[in-house]
Design a protein around this motif. Sequence first.
Motif, PDB file in Angstrom:
ATOM      1  N   ARG A 237       9.768   4.897   1.937  1.00 24.41           N
ATOM      2  CA  ARG A 237       8.314   4.968   2.002  1.00 24.41           C
ATOM      3  C   ARG A 237       7.758   4.753   0.600  1.00 24.41           C
ATOM      4  N   ILE A 238       6.887   3.784   0.452  1.00 21.86           N
ATOM      5  CA  ILE A 238       6.270   3.497  -0.844  1.00 21.86           C
ATOM      6  C   ILE A 238       5.326   4.630  -1.221  1.00 21.86           C
TER       7      ILE A 238
ATOM      8  N   ALA B 242       0.833  -1.206   0.000  1.00 25.35           N
ATOM      9  CA  ALA B 242       0.000   0.000   0.000  1.00 25.35           C
ATOM     10  C   ALA B 242       0.867   1.256   0.000  1.00 25.35           C
ATOM     11  N   GLU B 243       0.329   2.324  -0.553  1.00 23.12           N
ATOM     12  CA  GLU B 243       1.009   3.618  -0.498  1.00 23.12           C
ATOM     13  C   GLU B 243       1.239   3.986   0.959  1.00 23.12           C
ATOM     14  N   GLY B 244       2.411   4.513   1.254  1.00 25.36           N
ATOM     15  CA  GLY B 244       2.743   4.904   2.619  1.00 25.36           C
ATOM     16  C   GLY B 244       3.425   3.817   3.429  1.00 25.36           C
ATOM     17  N   THR B 245       3.490   2.599   2.881  1.00 23.49           N
ATOM     18  CA  THR B 245       4.175   1.515   3.585  1.00 23.49           C
ATOM     19  C   THR B 245       5.643   1.883   3.782  1.00 23.49           C
ATOM     20  N   LEU B 246       6.142   1.681   5.003  1.00 23.10           N
ATOM     21  CA  LEU B 246       7.539   1.958   5.307  1.00 23.10           C
ATOM     22  C   LEU B 246       8.352   0.677   5.226  1.00 23.10           C
ATOM     23  N   LEU B 247       9.530   0.771   4.618  1.00 23.24           N
ATOM     24  CA  LEU B 247      10.423  -0.373   4.474  1.00 23.24           C
ATOM     25  C   LEU B 247      11.720  -0.102   5.218  1.00 23.24           C
ATOM     26  N   GLN B 248      12.387  -1.168   5.625  1.00 19.72           N
ATOM     27  CA  GLN B 248      13.687  -1.093   6.296  1.00 19.72           C
ATOM     28  C   GLN B 248      13.670  -0.086   7.445  1.00 19.72           C
ATOM     29  N   ASN B 249      12.743  -0.311   8.370  1.00 17.02           N
ATOM     30  CA  ASN B 249      12.619   0.534   9.566  1.00 17.02           C
ATOM     31  C   ASN B 249      12.454   2.018   9.247  1.00 17.02           C
ATOM     32  N   GLY B 250      11.690   2.303   8.211  1.00 15.98           N
ATOM     33  CA  GLY B 250      11.379   3.682   7.859  1.00 15.98           C
ATOM     34  C   GLY B 250      12.353   4.345   6.909  1.00 15.98           C
ATOM     35  N   LYS B 251      13.309   3.601   6.408  1.00 17.62           N
ATOM     36  CA  LYS B 251      14.293   4.175   5.483  1.00 17.62           C
ATOM     37  C   LYS B 251      13.642   4.560   4.149  1.00 17.62           C
TER      38      LYS B 251
ATOM     39  N   THR C 268      10.232   6.894  -1.681  1.00 17.13           N
ATOM     40  CA  THR C 268      11.062   8.002  -1.223  1.00 17.13           C
ATOM     41  C   THR C 268      12.069   7.467  -0.229  1.00 17.13           C
ATOM     42  N   GLN C 269      13.331   7.815  -0.423  1.00 19.47           N
ATOM     43  CA  GLN C 269      14.367   7.532   0.574  1.00 19.47           C
ATOM     44  C   GLN C 269      14.222   8.655   1.591  1.00 19.47           C
ATOM     45  N   VAL C 270      13.619   8.332   2.728  1.00 23.97           N
ATOM     46  CA  VAL C 270      13.131   9.335   3.670  1.00 23.97           C
ATOM     47  C   VAL C 270      14.233  10.281   4.155  1.00 23.97           C
ATOM     48  N   LEU C 271      15.363   9.779   4.580  1.00 24.06           N
ATOM     49  CA  LEU C 271      16.421  10.613   5.146  1.00 24.06           C
ATOM     50  C   LEU C 271      16.925  11.664   4.158  1.00 24.06           C
ATOM     51  N   LEU C 272      17.054  11.267   2.889  1.00 21.79           N
ATOM     52  CA  LEU C 272      17.580  12.179   1.871  1.00 21.79           C
ATOM     53  C   LEU C 272      16.489  12.901   1.091  1.00 21.79           C
ATOM     54  N   GLY C 273      15.233  12.471   1.259  1.00 23.19           N
ATOM     55  CA  GLY C 273      14.126  13.114   0.565  1.00 23.19           C
ATOM     56  C   GLY C 273      14.177  12.942  -0.943  1.00 23.19           C
ATOM     57  N   ARG C 274      14.758  11.844  -1.405  1.00 16.91           N
ATOM     58  CA  ARG C 274      14.851  11.655  -2.856  1.00 16.91           C
ATOM     59  C   ARG C 274      14.014  10.451  -3.300  1.00 16.91           C
TER      60      ARG C 274
END
Length: 88
Positions: free
Chosen positions: A16-17, A5-14, A33-39
């Motif tokens: 986000r789908i 689903a959209e919003g699913t987090l992978l690898q402990n939040g690293k 999205t690679q959350v830490l880098l925002g890319r």
Amino acid sequence: MQHLAEGTLLQNGKYRIEKMLGQGGFGITYLATQVLLGRKVCVKEFFFKQFCERDEATSHVTLGTKSNREIVDRFMEKFLKDARTISQ
């Protein structure tokens, strides 16, 4: 639902789908999205749709039957080989 689903987090939040981009015979490709880098990144999940099932509540993937394990393992190796080739 076979895909995450959209919003699913992978690898402990690293990661986000954001959305599913497509699905083939043994993989699902997502925009994430690679959350830490925002890319934005592309994530490909091994999901052999002929033999796998996903629990809608937990997103956990299981095999339809244990007798399919050898076939799924063989395709998982091919999937990983392709991933290694692409990453080079």
